[in-house]
Design a protein around this motif. Structure first.
Motif, PDB file in Angstrom:
ATOM      1  N   GLY A 295      54.702  65.688  13.562  1.00 24.75           N
ATOM      2  CA  GLY A 295      54.180  65.366  14.993  1.00 24.75           C
ATOM      3  C   GLY A 295      54.708  65.882  15.834  1.00 24.75           C
ATOM      4  O   GLY A 295      55.765  66.785  16.112  1.00 24.75           O
ATOM      5  N   ARG A 296      54.587  65.324  17.346  1.00 26.82           N
ATOM      6  CA  ARG A 296      54.461  65.861  18.995  1.00 26.82           C
ATOM      7  C   ARG A 296      55.554  64.416  19.111  1.00 26.82           C
ATOM      8  O   ARG A 296      54.719  63.294  19.509  1.00 26.82           O
ATOM      9  CB  ARG A 296      53.602  66.030  19.451  1.00 26.82           C
ATOM     10  CG  ARG A 296      53.284  66.692  20.309  1.00 26.82           C
ATOM     11  CD  ARG A 296      52.704  67.408  21.489  1.00 26.82           C
ATOM     12  NE  ARG A 296      53.516  69.080  19.629  1.00 26.82           N
ATOM     13  CZ  ARG A 296      52.027  69.843  20.332  1.00 26.82           C
ATOM     14  NH1 ARG A 296      50.675  69.787  21.361  1.00 26.82           N
ATOM     15  NH2 ARG A 296      52.341  70.383  20.045  1.00 26.82           N
ATOM     16  N   LEU A 297      56.692  64.543  20.221  1.00 22.83           N
ATOM     17  CA  LEU A 297      57.052  63.565  21.186  1.00 22.83           C
ATOM     18  C   LEU A 297      56.724  63.655  22.104  1.00 22.83           C
ATOM     19  O   LEU A 297      56.709  65.345  22.978  1.00 22.83           O
ATOM     20  CB  LEU A 297      58.431  63.733  21.073  1.00 22.83           C
ATOM     21  CG  LEU A 297      59.199  63.758  21.863  1.00 22.83           C
ATOM     22  CD1 LEU A 297      59.396  61.665  21.470  1.00 22.83           C
ATOM     23  CD2 LEU A 297      61.200  63.704  22.276  1.00 22.83           C
ATOM     24  N   TYR A 298      56.569  62.716  22.999  1.00 23.29           N
ATOM     25  CA  TYR A 298      55.997  63.125  24.261  1.00 23.29           C
ATOM     26  C   TYR A 298      56.902  62.022  25.066  1.00 23.29           C
ATOM     27  O   TYR A 298      57.120  60.817  25.193  1.00 23.29           O
ATOM     28  CB  TYR A 298      54.271  62.816  24.960  1.00 23.29           C
ATOM     29  CG  TYR A 298      53.337  63.716  24.452  1.00 23.29           C
ATOM     30  CD1 TYR A 298      52.494  64.961  24.519  1.00 23.29           C
ATOM     31  CD2 TYR A 298      52.742  62.760  22.953  1.00 23.29           C
ATOM     32  CE1 TYR A 298      51.463  65.397  23.576  1.00 23.29           C
ATOM     33  CE2 TYR A 298      52.056  63.760  22.530  1.00 23.29           C
ATOM     34  CZ  TYR A 298      51.308  64.533  22.305  1.00 23.29           C
ATOM     35  OH  TYR A 298      50.170  65.465  21.917  1.00 23.29           O
ATOM     36  N   HIS A 299      56.965  63.155  26.580  1.00 26.99           N
ATOM     37  CA  HIS A 299      58.378  62.316  26.830  1.00 26.99           C
ATOM     38  C   HIS A 299      57.988  62.377  28.565  1.00 26.99           C
ATOM     39  O   HIS A 299      57.348  63.430  29.434  1.00 26.99           O
ATOM     40  CB  HIS A 299      59.549  63.597  27.699  1.00 26.99           C
ATOM     41  CG  HIS A 299      60.219  62.384  28.709  1.00 26.99           C
ATOM     42  ND1 HIS A 299      61.271  63.443  29.279  1.00 26.99           N
ATOM     43  CD2 HIS A 299      60.734  61.513  28.960  1.00 26.99           C
ATOM     44  CE1 HIS A 299      61.885  62.465  30.190  1.00 26.99           C
ATOM     45  NE2 HIS A 299      61.478  61.189  29.800  1.00 26.99           N
TER      46      HIS A 299
END
Length: 93
Positions: free
Chosen positions: A13-17
């Motif tokens: 997955g991908r984490l966006y901040h």
């Protein structure tokens, strides 16, 4: 917006901040691509959520999106973690 790829229990997955304290309108929030960040296997962490709350809630409507709100005590001595679903977040308006 910072992006980080992750793998957890065989799920990629991908984490966006997104630190959006400077966002002044829904148009600016839309240009950040927030709607695209609300995809399966993605996590979106938003600092200053209240700045674009109405926009984020509108694009997240109908998606199964948990909402985690971290509240800092006024004196800075503690953090309180609230976890709810999207409906509860909408009811907080």
């Amino acid at each position: 917006v910072e992006e980080y790829d992750f793998t957890r229990h065989q799920t990629e997955g991908r984490l966006y901040h997104a630190d959006i304290w400077k966002v002044e309108s829904a148009d600016e929030a839309a240009r950040l691509g927030i709607e695209d960040m609300l995809e399966p296997n993605s996590l979106l962490l938003v600092e200053w959520f209240d700045v674009a709350k109405d926009y984020i809630l509108s694009v997240a409507k109908g998606k199964k999106v948990p909402v985690v709100h971290i509240q800092l005590q006024q004196d800075g001595s503690a953090r309180i973690l609230h976890i709810s679903d999207m409906k509860a977040a909408q009811d907080e308006k």
